[in-house]
Design a protein around this motif. Structure first.
Motif, PDB file in Angstrom:
ATOM      1  N   ALA A 122       0.823  -1.207   0.000  1.00  0.00           N
ATOM      2  CA  ALA A 122       0.000   0.000   0.000  1.00  0.00           C
ATOM      3  C   ALA A 122       0.860   1.261   0.000  1.00  0.00           C
ATOM      4  CB  ALA A 122      -0.938   0.003   1.202  1.00  0.00           C
ATOM      5  N   HIS A 123       1.962   1.223   0.737  1.00  0.00           N
ATOM      6  CA  HIS A 123       2.882   2.361   0.751  1.00  0.00           C
ATOM      7  C   HIS A 123       3.475   2.591  -0.626  1.00  0.00           C
ATOM      8  CE1 HIS A 123       7.056   3.954   1.155  1.00  0.00           C
ATOM      9  NE2 HIS A 123       6.438   4.866   1.892  1.00  0.00           N
ATOM     10  N   LYS A 124       3.877   1.509  -1.274  1.00  0.00           N
ATOM     11  CA  LYS A 124       4.428   1.621  -2.626  1.00  0.00           C
ATOM     12  C   LYS A 124       3.385   2.158  -3.602  1.00  0.00           C
ATOM     13  CE  LYS A 124       7.632  -2.198  -1.802  1.00  0.00           C
ATOM     14  NZ  LYS A 124       7.996  -3.594  -2.150  1.00  0.00           N
ATOM     15  N   ALA A 125       2.124   1.697  -3.433  1.00  0.00           N
ATOM     16  CA  ALA A 125       1.045   2.151  -4.319  1.00  0.00           C
ATOM     17  C   ALA A 125       0.754   3.634  -4.107  1.00  0.00           C
ATOM     18  CB  ALA A 125      -0.217   1.328  -4.063  1.00  0.00           C
ATOM     19  N   LEU A 126       0.749   4.095  -2.843  1.00  0.00           N
ATOM     20  CA  LEU A 126       0.496   5.509  -2.568  1.00  0.00           C
ATOM     21  C   LEU A 126       1.604   6.371  -3.147  1.00  0.00           C
ATOM     22  CD1 LEU A 126      -1.139   7.746  -1.210  1.00  0.00           C
ATOM     23  CD2 LEU A 126       0.142   7.317   0.897  1.00  0.00           C
ATOM     24  N   LEU A 127       2.848   5.935  -3.005  1.00  0.00           N
ATOM     25  CA  LEU A 127       3.962   6.687  -3.570  1.00  0.00           C
ATOM     26  C   LEU A 127       3.831   6.795  -5.086  1.00  0.00           C
ATOM     27  CD1 LEU A 127       6.682   8.089  -3.488  1.00  0.00           C
ATOM     28  CD2 LEU A 127       7.791   5.844  -3.372  1.00  0.00           C
ATOM     29  N   ALA A 128       3.517   5.684  -5.748  1.00  0.00           N
ATOM     30  CA  ALA A 128       3.353   5.697  -7.200  1.00  0.00           C
ATOM     31  C   ALA A 128       2.166   6.572  -7.608  1.00  0.00           C
ATOM     32  CB  ALA A 128       3.162   4.277  -7.717  1.00  0.00           C
ATOM     33  N   LEU A 129       1.109   6.529  -6.825  1.00  0.00           N
ATOM     34  CA  LEU A 129      -0.071   7.344  -7.124  1.00  0.00           C
ATOM     35  C   LEU A 129       0.256   8.831  -7.030  1.00  0.00           C
ATOM     36  CD1 LEU A 129      -3.121   7.535  -7.693  1.00  0.00           C
ATOM     37  CD2 LEU A 129      -3.505   7.319  -5.223  1.00  0.00           C
ATOM     38  N   LEU A 130       0.961   9.223  -5.982  1.00  0.00           N
ATOM     39  CA  LEU A 130       1.351  10.621  -5.822  1.00  0.00           C
ATOM     40  C   LEU A 130       2.267  11.076  -6.956  1.00  0.00           C
ATOM     41  CD1 LEU A 130       2.008  10.627  -1.957  1.00  0.00           C
ATOM     42  CD2 LEU A 130       0.140  11.806  -3.139  1.00  0.00           C
ATOM     43  N   GLU A 131       3.138  10.179  -7.393  1.00  0.00           N
ATOM     44  CA  GLU A 131       4.048  10.520  -8.492  1.00  0.00           C
ATOM     45  C   GLU A 131       3.311  10.626  -9.824  1.00  0.00           C
ATOM     46  OE1 GLU A 131       8.193   8.444  -6.810  1.00  0.00           O
ATOM     47  OE2 GLU A 131       6.858   7.349  -8.182  1.00  0.00           O
ATOM     48  N   ASN A 132       2.223   9.878  -9.964  1.00  0.00           N
ATOM     49  CA  ASN A 132       1.486   9.873 -11.228  1.00  0.00           C
ATOM     50  C   ASN A 132       0.489  11.016 -11.354  1.00  0.00           C
ATOM     51  OD1 ASN A 132       2.817   7.605 -12.148  1.00  0.00           O
ATOM     52  ND2 ASN A 132       1.245   6.175 -11.431  1.00  0.00           N
ATOM     53  N   ILE A 133       0.098  11.619 -10.234  1.00  0.00           N
ATOM     54  CA  ILE A 133      -0.832  12.752 -10.283  1.00  0.00           C
ATOM     55  C   ILE A 133      -0.065  13.981 -10.774  1.00  0.00           C
ATOM     56  CG2 ILE A 133      -2.309  14.293  -8.938  1.00  0.00           C
ATOM     57  CD1 ILE A 133      -2.910  11.976  -7.072  1.00  0.00           C
ATOM     58  N   GLU A 134      -0.527  14.580 -11.826  1.00  0.00           N
ATOM     59  CA  GLU A 134       0.180  15.709 -12.427  1.00  0.00           C
ATOM     60  C   GLU A 134       0.019  16.981 -11.604  1.00  0.00           C
ATOM     61  OE1 GLU A 134      -1.064  16.218 -16.429  1.00  0.00           O
ATOM     62  OE2 GLU A 134      -0.203  14.317 -17.126  1.00  0.00           O
ATOM     63  N   ASN A 135       1.091  17.758 -11.561  1.00  0.00           N
ATOM     64  CA  ASN A 135       1.085  19.088 -10.934  1.00  0.00           C
ATOM     65  C   ASN A 135       0.550  19.052  -9.506  1.00  0.00           C
ATOM     66  OD1 ASN A 135       1.982  20.222 -13.423  1.00  0.00           O
ATOM     67  ND2 ASN A 135      -0.136  20.262 -14.154  1.00  0.00           N
ATOM     68  N   LEU A 136       1.093  18.164  -8.706  1.00  0.00           N
ATOM     69  CA  LEU A 136       0.676  18.069  -7.312  1.00  0.00           C
ATOM     70  C   LEU A 136       1.123  19.321  -6.561  1.00  0.00           C
ATOM     71  CD1 LEU A 136      -0.834  15.790  -5.831  1.00  0.00           C
ATOM     72  CD2 LEU A 136       1.355  15.058  -4.898  1.00  0.00           C
ATOM     73  N   PRO A 137       0.185  20.119  -6.024  1.00  0.00           N
ATOM     74  CA  PRO A 137       0.538  21.414  -5.427  1.00  0.00           C
ATOM     75  C   PRO A 137       1.046  21.294  -3.990  1.00  0.00           C
ATOM     76  CG  PRO A 137      -1.833  21.108  -5.378  1.00  0.00           C
ATOM     77  CD  PRO A 137      -1.273  19.881  -6.038  1.00  0.00           C
ATOM     78  N   THR A 138       2.290  20.895  -3.825  1.00  0.00           N
ATOM     79  CA  THR A 138       2.865  20.764  -2.489  1.00  0.00           C
ATOM     80  C   THR A 138       4.352  21.077  -2.535  1.00  0.00           C
ATOM     81  OG1 THR A 138       3.218  19.244  -0.635  1.00  0.00           O
ATOM     82  CG2 THR A 138       3.239  18.303  -2.846  1.00  0.00           C
ATOM     83  N   ASP A 139       4.881  21.535  -1.396  1.00  0.00           N
ATOM     84  CA  ASP A 139       6.311  21.807  -1.287  1.00  0.00           C
ATOM     85  C   ASP A 139       7.095  20.549  -0.914  1.00  0.00           C
ATOM     86  OD1 ASP A 139       5.866  24.479  -1.860  1.00  0.00           O
ATOM     87  OD2 ASP A 139       5.583  25.006   0.245  1.00  0.00           O
ATOM     88  N   GLU A 140       6.397  19.511  -0.463  1.00  0.00           N
ATOM     89  CA  GLU A 140       7.058  18.271  -0.069  1.00  0.00           C
ATOM     90  C   GLU A 140       7.193  17.338  -1.282  1.00  0.00           C
ATOM     91  OE1 GLU A 140       8.257  17.830   2.863  1.00  0.00           O
ATOM     92  OE2 GLU A 140       7.310  19.484   3.951  1.00  0.00           O
ATOM     93  N   SER A 141       8.176  16.465  -1.228  1.00  0.00           N
ATOM     94  CA  SER A 141       8.330  15.470  -2.287  1.00  0.00           C
ATOM     95  C   SER A 141       7.291  14.369  -2.111  1.00  0.00           C
ATOM     96  CB  SER A 141       9.734  14.868  -2.242  1.00  0.00           C
ATOM     97  OG  SER A 141       9.907  14.088  -1.062  1.00  0.00           O
TER      98      SER A 141
ATOM     99  N   MET B 129       5.816  12.543   1.417  1.00  0.00           N
ATOM    100  CA  MET B 129       4.401  12.462   1.761  1.00  0.00           C
ATOM    101  C   MET B 129       3.972  11.026   2.014  1.00  0.00           C
ATOM    102  SD  MET B 129       3.063  15.250  -1.026  1.00  0.00           S
ATOM    103  CE  MET B 129       1.338  15.059  -0.680  1.00  0.00           C
ATOM    104  N   ALA B 130       4.375  10.110   1.133  1.00  0.00           N
ATOM    105  CA  ALA B 130       4.020   8.698   1.321  1.00  0.00           C
ATOM    106  C   ALA B 130       4.667   8.146   2.587  1.00  0.00           C
ATOM    107  CB  ALA B 130       4.449   7.885   0.110  1.00  0.00           C
ATOM    108  N   ASP B 131       5.914   8.506   2.837  1.00  0.00           N
ATOM    109  CA  ASP B 131       6.606   8.043   4.043  1.00  0.00           C
ATOM    110  C   ASP B 131       5.946   8.602   5.310  1.00  0.00           C
ATOM    111  OD1 ASP B 131       8.306   6.782   2.327  1.00  0.00           O
ATOM    112  OD2 ASP B 131       9.998   8.160   2.636  1.00  0.00           O
ATOM    113  N   SER B 132       5.439   9.830   5.222  1.00  0.00           N
ATOM    114  CA  SER B 132       4.799  10.450   6.381  1.00  0.00           C
ATOM    115  C   SER B 132       3.486   9.752   6.729  1.00  0.00           C
ATOM    116  CB  SER B 132       4.543  11.934   6.107  1.00  0.00           C
ATOM    117  OG  SER B 132       5.764  12.640   5.957  1.00  0.00           O
ATOM    118  N   VAL B 133       2.754   9.304   5.713  1.00  0.00           N
ATOM    119  CA  VAL B 133       1.535   8.536   5.978  1.00  0.00           C
ATOM    120  C   VAL B 133       1.894   7.207   6.636  1.00  0.00           C
ATOM    121  CG1 VAL B 133      -0.477   7.420   4.947  1.00  0.00           C
ATOM    122  CG2 VAL B 133       0.302   9.614   4.073  1.00  0.00           C
TER     123      VAL B 133
END
Length: 331
Positions: free
Chosen positions: A129-148, A152-156
């Motif tokens: 699930a962690h790997k999937a969330l990381l990939a999902l965040l990377e696949n969402i275009e123009n994610l408006p955040t200052d964090e990598s 974000m996935a590691d923080s969850v």
């Protein structure tokens, strides 16, 4: 004579003052009475709208029971539970509408609570699930955040795990206790997707982009995506779960899905392999053609008063259990 006239004048003033005071009190009492009557009416209407919502809940439970009775081994979007969602149904002095969605057609954030299995991979310190969330965040275009995306996935992952050891780029208590309004990590399951706002990097703009693809199953670490109910708009989630499967490939897989869904996972994986997927064997257990967890969102209107309710349901072994109810607009 003059003294008597003065006395009569004073008495008249006093009488007029008493009459004015009585009139003011009567107006005030009348206004308070009207407020109390309106308040009582609003409470009664609110209760009626609430009971209408409960009626919709019972109807949804009946639909899920019937679906599981008719087809216990398969869940798809042509079944009765998924039909006519959101269409207002007229009732006495109001309307009633409800929509059932599959909680196994999204990424269950509580699945990040799963402890790594060292027997499967000694070097693995997280979970699928962690790997999937990381990939999902990377696949969402123009994610408006200052964090990598990694942070974000590691923080969850850190928010859910039971220890206080920061994983990679994540965040534990020291990060949140140093803020202007300090708080601690949960180190336990999410109760709602709204809790994600407390995690480092998840601002409102990020939440708006992410929420269509994630959900929370209370107290459950289940991660089994139903390929028969995954909407076409969530192709990005499918591509995030399977290595080598592009977004266009995931869209092709979902567009080629039979109207009543796949009868088995073999047919699904055959389509996935044709789109260039890799290491499919490693993620086979992350998919299913059946579902047990559902979310009902109800809107009841009565006498111009609206009541909203969200119910989380677990359908298994011929029974449907209510896991949680939430009143109002917060999901």
């Amino acid at each position: 004579m003059t003294t008597m006239n003065r006395s009569k004048g004073a008495a008249l003033v006093i009488v007029l003052f008493i009459v004015a005071l009585a009139a003011m009190l009567a107006v005030e009492m009348s206004a308070n009475l009207m407020v109390q009557v309106q308040r009582s009416s609003n409470i009664q209407n609110h209760q009626q709208a609430k009971w209408y919502a409960f009626a919709a809940e019972e109807l949804a439970i009946k639909a899920l029971k019937q679906t599981k009775k008719d087809d216990p081994d398969k869940t798809h979007l042509e079944q009765i539970w998924a039909q006519q969602g959101g269409v207002p149904y007229p009732v006495d002095n109001g309307t009633l509408s409800g929509t059932i969605t599959d909680l196994q057609a999204c990424l269950n954030l509580n699945a990040l609570h799963v402890k790594p299995d060292p027997q499967t991979d000694p070097n693995n310190k997280t979970n699928p699930a962690h790997k999937a969330l990381l990939a999902l965040l990377e696949n969402i275009e123009n994610l408006p955040t200052d964090e990598s995306e990694e942070a974000m996935a590691d923080s969850v992952f850190d928010w859910l795990d039971e220890d206080s050891i920061t994983y990679r780029s994540g965040a534990e208590e020291d990060e949140y206790l140093s803020r202007q309004y300090p708080y601690m990590t949960a180190n336990s399951y999410f109760a709602s997707t709204s809790e994600l706002r407390l995690v480092k990097g998840f601002n409102p703009l990020v939440m708006e982009k992410l929420l269509p693809f994630v959900c929370v199953i209370p107290g459950s670490e289940l991660l089994q995506i139903n390929v028969n109910t995954l909407p076409a708009e969530s192709a990005i989630l499918l591509s995030s779960l399977i290595d080598g499967l592009s977004l266009s490939g995931a869209e092709a897989v979902l567009s080629s899905r039979p109207q009543d869904g796949y009868d088995d996972l073999e047919a699904f994986f055959e389509e996935v392999n044709q789109q260039g997927a890799q290491n499919v064997k490693a993620v086979e257990n992350l998919f299913s053609i059946n579902s047990e967890y559902f979310k009902l969102q109800t809107q009841a209107e009565f006498a111009e008063l609206r009541f909203s309710m969200t119910t989380l349901l677990h359908a298994t072994n011929g029974t449907v259990t209510i896991l949680a109810r939430k009143f109002g607009g917060v999901q």
